[in-house]
Design a protein around this motif. Sequence first.
Motif, PDB file in Angstrom:
ATOM      1  N   UNK A 153      49.249  45.073  46.340  1.00  0.00           N
ATOM      2  CA  UNK A 153      49.190  46.326  45.593  1.00  0.00           C
ATOM      3  C   UNK A 153      47.719  46.716  45.497  1.00  0.00           C
ATOM      4  N   UNK A 154      47.271  47.511  46.430  1.00  0.00           N
ATOM      5  CA  UNK A 154      45.853  47.831  46.525  1.00  0.00           C
ATOM      6  C   UNK A 154      45.399  48.671  45.342  1.00  0.00           C
ATOM      7  N   UNK A 155      44.195  48.386  44.882  1.00  0.00           N
ATOM      8  CA  UNK A 155      43.598  49.142  43.788  1.00  0.00           C
ATOM      9  C   UNK A 155      42.086  49.046  43.900  1.00  0.00           C
ATOM     10  N   UNK A 156      41.411  50.012  43.329  1.00  0.00           N
ATOM     11  CA  UNK A 156      39.949  49.951  43.282  1.00  0.00           C
ATOM     12  C   UNK A 156      39.525  49.146  42.066  1.00  0.00           C
ATOM     13  N   UNK A 157      38.274  48.757  42.054  1.00  0.00           N
ATOM     14  CA  UNK A 157      37.768  48.017  40.891  1.00  0.00           C
ATOM     15  C   UNK A 157      37.807  48.872  39.633  1.00  0.00           C
ATOM     16  N   UNK A 158      37.574  50.171  39.764  1.00  0.00           N
ATOM     17  CA  UNK A 158      37.673  51.053  38.601  1.00  0.00           C
ATOM     18  C   UNK A 158      39.103  51.090  38.073  1.00  0.00           C
ATOM     19  N   UNK A 159      40.080  51.112  38.960  1.00  0.00           N
ATOM     20  CA  UNK A 159      41.473  51.093  38.519  1.00  0.00           C
ATOM     21  C   UNK A 159      41.831  49.767  37.855  1.00  0.00           C
ATOM     22  N   UNK A 160      41.282  48.678  38.382  1.00  0.00           N
ATOM     23  CA  UNK A 160      41.511  47.379  37.734  1.00  0.00           C
ATOM     24  C   UNK A 160      40.859  47.350  36.360  1.00  0.00           C
ATOM     25  N   UNK A 161      39.668  47.923  36.235  1.00  0.00           N
ATOM     26  CA  UNK A 161      39.027  48.032  34.917  1.00  0.00           C
ATOM     27  C   UNK A 161      39.963  48.694  33.911  1.00  0.00           C
ATOM     28  N   UNK A 162      40.521  49.831  34.311  1.00  0.00           N
ATOM     29  CA  UNK A 162      41.408  50.570  33.412  1.00  0.00           C
ATOM     30  C   UNK A 162      42.658  49.765  33.095  1.00  0.00           C
ATOM     31  N   UNK A 163      43.195  49.064  34.098  1.00  0.00           N
ATOM     32  CA  UNK A 163      44.385  48.233  33.876  1.00  0.00           C
ATOM     33  C   UNK A 163      44.085  47.120  32.872  1.00  0.00           C
ATOM     34  N   UNK A 180      42.907  36.986  23.189  1.00  0.00           N
ATOM     35  CA  UNK A 180      43.586  37.585  24.330  1.00  0.00           C
ATOM     36  C   UNK A 180      42.619  37.652  25.516  1.00  0.00           C
ATOM     37  N   UNK A 181      43.105  37.318  26.689  1.00  0.00           N
ATOM     38  CA  UNK A 181      42.228  37.224  27.851  1.00  0.00           C
ATOM     39  C   UNK A 181      43.010  37.484  29.125  1.00  0.00           C
ATOM     40  N   UNK A 182      42.298  37.513  30.247  1.00  0.00           N
ATOM     41  CA  UNK A 182      42.930  37.586  31.560  1.00  0.00           C
ATOM     42  C   UNK A 182      42.353  36.461  32.401  1.00  0.00           C
ATOM     43  N   UNK A 183      43.095  36.092  33.461  1.00  0.00           N
ATOM     44  CA  UNK A 183      42.692  34.926  34.248  1.00  0.00           C
ATOM     45  C   UNK A 183      43.076  35.133  35.704  1.00  0.00           C
ATOM     46  N   UNK A 184      42.129  34.851  36.589  1.00  0.00           N
ATOM     47  CA  UNK A 184      42.347  35.031  38.020  1.00  0.00           C
ATOM     48  C   UNK A 184      41.990  33.759  38.784  1.00  0.00           C
ATOM     49  N   UNK A 185      42.502  33.685  40.018  1.00  0.00           N
ATOM     50  CA  UNK A 185      42.088  32.558  40.848  1.00  0.00           C
ATOM     51  C   UNK A 185      40.733  32.859  41.460  1.00  0.00           C
ATOM     52  N   UNK A 186      40.140  31.894  42.159  1.00  0.00           N
ATOM     53  CA  UNK A 186      38.711  31.961  42.439  1.00  0.00           C
ATOM     54  C   UNK A 186      38.298  33.008  43.457  1.00  0.00           C
ATOM     55  N   UNK A 187      39.246  33.755  44.038  1.00  0.00           N
ATOM     56  CA  UNK A 187      38.866  34.889  44.871  1.00  0.00           C
ATOM     57  C   UNK A 187      38.040  35.901  44.089  1.00  0.00           C
ATOM     58  N   UNK A 188      38.242  35.959  42.769  1.00  0.00           N
ATOM     59  CA  UNK A 188      37.401  36.830  41.933  1.00  0.00           C
ATOM     60  C   UNK A 188      35.923  36.514  42.118  1.00  0.00           C
ATOM     61  N   UNK A 189      35.609  35.254  42.286  1.00  0.00           N
ATOM     62  CA  UNK A 189      34.212  34.825  42.401  1.00  0.00           C
ATOM     63  C   UNK A 189      33.753  34.716  43.858  1.00  0.00           C
ATOM     64  N   UNK A 190      34.722  34.596  44.803  1.00  0.00           N
ATOM     65  CA  UNK A 190      34.377  34.204  46.168  1.00  0.00           C
ATOM     66  C   UNK A 190      34.716  35.242  47.249  1.00  0.00           C
ATOM     67  N   UNK A 191      35.598  36.194  46.984  1.00  0.00           N
ATOM     68  CA  UNK A 191      36.127  37.069  48.038  1.00  0.00           C
ATOM     69  C   UNK A 191      35.509  38.451  47.941  1.00  0.00           C
ATOM     70  N   UNK A 192      34.849  38.886  49.001  1.00  0.00           N
ATOM     71  CA  UNK A 192      34.048  40.107  48.968  1.00  0.00           C
ATOM     72  C   UNK A 192      34.857  41.363  48.660  1.00  0.00           C
ATOM     73  N   UNK A 193      36.104  41.448  49.122  1.00  0.00           N
ATOM     74  CA  UNK A 193      36.885  42.674  48.959  1.00  0.00           C
ATOM     75  C   UNK A 193      37.898  42.604  47.820  1.00  0.00           C
ATOM     76  N   UNK A 194      37.799  41.611  46.954  1.00  0.00           N
ATOM     77  CA  UNK A 194      38.716  41.469  45.828  1.00  0.00           C
ATOM     78  C   UNK A 194      38.376  42.500  44.751  1.00  0.00           C
ATOM     79  N   UNK A 195      39.316  43.389  44.356  1.00  0.00           N
ATOM     80  CA  UNK A 195      38.987  44.410  43.359  1.00  0.00           C
ATOM     81  C   UNK A 195      38.826  43.871  41.945  1.00  0.00           C
TER      82      UNK A 195
END
Length: 414
Positions: A153-163, A180-195
């Motif tokens: 489900x493609x999204x821009x980083x701005x759209x993820x911010x709003x989400x 309350x928090x959110x949690x992602x796998x390490x692609x957030x830190x390692x993958x260049x195109x991860x929104x």
Amino acid sequence: MRFGANYTPSHGWFHHWLDFDLDAVRADLDSIAALGLDHVRVFALWPYFQPDRALIRPRAVDQLVQLVDAAAERGLDVNVDGLQGHLSSFDYLPAWTRTWHRRNLFTDPEILDGQAAYLHTLAAALADRPNFLGMTLGNEINQFSAGPHPDPDRATSDQIDAWLERMLAACEQGAPGRTHLHAEYDATWYQDDMPFTPAQAARHGALTAVHSWVFNGTAQRHGRASVPTEHHAAYLIELSKAWADDPHRPVWLQEVGAPAPLIPAEHAPAFASATVAAALDCPDLWGITWWCSHDVSRDLADFPELEYTLGLLTNDRRPKDIAHTLAALARDHTYDPAPRTTALVVPADPASRSRCAPGGDVFEAFFRLTADGARPTTVLDTRADDPGHLAARGLTDVVTPDQVLGTPSGGTRA
């Protein structure tokens, strides 16, 4: 400092919500509490709880409340993950988001309305429970937003911010003042195109969550008992701090485990001991939550092989050697790490995140410093010359990867 486990029911895995047995849950929680742990992270499978956008099943919500109350009786606090989402290689998404009803999880207005209502409902149902820590939006939900997912489900980083802002607000409205928090796998830190970006991970929500899995190339490249493998969790903790605006933002090591065959069962206790010791040397650590409590039953099919053996306990609730190790660490640990004063410069540009991944120059430089005893943390290249930022974090030495990699190293252990 908190020590806990990600709760995987001993029978039925997370499909136990379909045949909820409170006595079995109580027995599972007894076996977790017997290890001396103080919290669990639990997972509501989204399609079981909200099979239609307008139907959040009251019985499922009540069963979640019963689980949280059972945990309280055993002295366990509870964090609840809502949008499951993705677990142990399987995707669990409601039918109203897929195939003929395919709509983007992060941008479609009706999907967002349904998600927000669901998260608000779970949080509100638990708001008066003293042992309810708060909500995590979902487990590694960033994997839906980019490759290698087969249908992202493609999204821009701005759209993820709003989400993120909307979903965290829904949790806060349901249970004000909880963590309350959110949690992602390490692609957030390692993958260049991860929104989903490092800045979002380190700035949205009550604290930063990191998930450390050494099957990401670390153990394959460096070996099971290397400095990078045993300090990978500590690396993610310290890497996250480069993007935080709060110089003492708490970081939760929310998932870490010993995946076979890269970490064979006979070496899992040593890996756990080294990983925890390295994490305990990181300032501002909120807690460590091991993945996972109980093994996946061999009666269930099609899981990747490593998923069947990650538990601290077997399916009949017997503690393994790694459980005894973690119990001793939880019981006997001290947490008073000295400040980390040496900062490695990392790129602020999210398009350069792969430099921080295994094999990247930031990754390799961090572990060169670690092997030489420098106890590094990280700082963004955009902040490396900011005296106010450096002073707020107590940083006295700033080095770049090329400076580190061009000097002799003590190496890593084989």
